[in-house]
Write a protein that holds these residues in place. Structure first.
Motif: not given
Length: 217
Positions: A118-120, A138-141, A180-181
């Motif tokens: 996971e990466l921000t 904003k946020q990655y998985h 991303d989400e």
């Protein structure tokens, strides 16, 4: 006689008509929407197809169009096939930019099994935000880990890339990806033999963002 020549003489071939990005060939041009939802590198731009490439995987192939506009920046276009077809615009970033946008220790987890990183993104400087904010989620998985494929600098739509006695003739690589989400942005990484690594920021957009097509003369 002139009348009969007009009826039976050599007719000019009809011009190609373009209605979908999948039909683009080298030399064709597109014009993009001027919406502020697009990054500055894309907004209102006229882009020319400089080359057509092929990604070959075990059971699928993907086409990539290399586009350039007046700025000379390279934009990569592919098509994302899901419930609907979307444009996937990508830009490559170098190692120093990766370090500017992400924590490198967190980024390196992308290459660790079982592939659940996971990466921000970092908080960006005003200069970095102006250039990259529209490309970043904003946020990655993580969604793929070490997917093996071959990269070809040719257009192999409708045919299988050639093979020699050793197998496939393209450049072998392993692909890693994060989404991303909102599923509108991705980070894609290709690691080639010898360690050469391409990192791309990808933005998914509707087909309607291409406002006009111009076939090459």
């Amino acid at each position: 006689m002139g009348f009969f020549r007009g009826l039976f003489g050599k007719q000019e071939a009809p011009k190609r008509r373009l209605a979908h990005p999948s039909e683009l060939l080298e030399g064709d041009m597109i014009a993009l929407d001027d919406s502020f939802a697009l990054p500055g590198q894309l907004r209102g731009q006229q882009l020319r197809v400089e080359a057509v490439h092929t990604y070959e995987y075990e059971t699928t192939q993907e086409t990539e169009w290399l586009l350039k506009g007046h700025s000379g920046d390279s934009i990569y276009l592919s098509l994302e096939q899901d419930d609907e077809t979307r444009l996937a615009f990508s830009i490559k970033i170098n190692r120093s930019t990766v370090e500017q946008l992400f924590d490198l220790d967190a980024f390196s987890e992308l290459f660790e099994e079982p592939g659940r990183a996971e990466l921000t993104p970092k908080e960006l400087s005003s200069e970095a935000a102006a250039r990259f904010d529209s490309w970043l989620g904003k946020q990655y998985h993580q969604t793929s880990f070490a997917e093996f494929g071959y990269f070809h600098r040719q257009d192999y739509r409708g045919q299988k890339p050639p093979q020699d006695a050793d197998g496939a003739t393209g450049e072998p690589f392993e692909a890693y990806a994060l989404l991303d989400e909102q599923e509108t942005r991705a980070i894609e990484v290709e690691v080639y033999q010898g360690g050469d690594t391409d990192v791309m920021l990808t933005l998914y957009r509707p087909l309607s963002d291409i406002r006009e097509y111009w076939p090459a003369a």
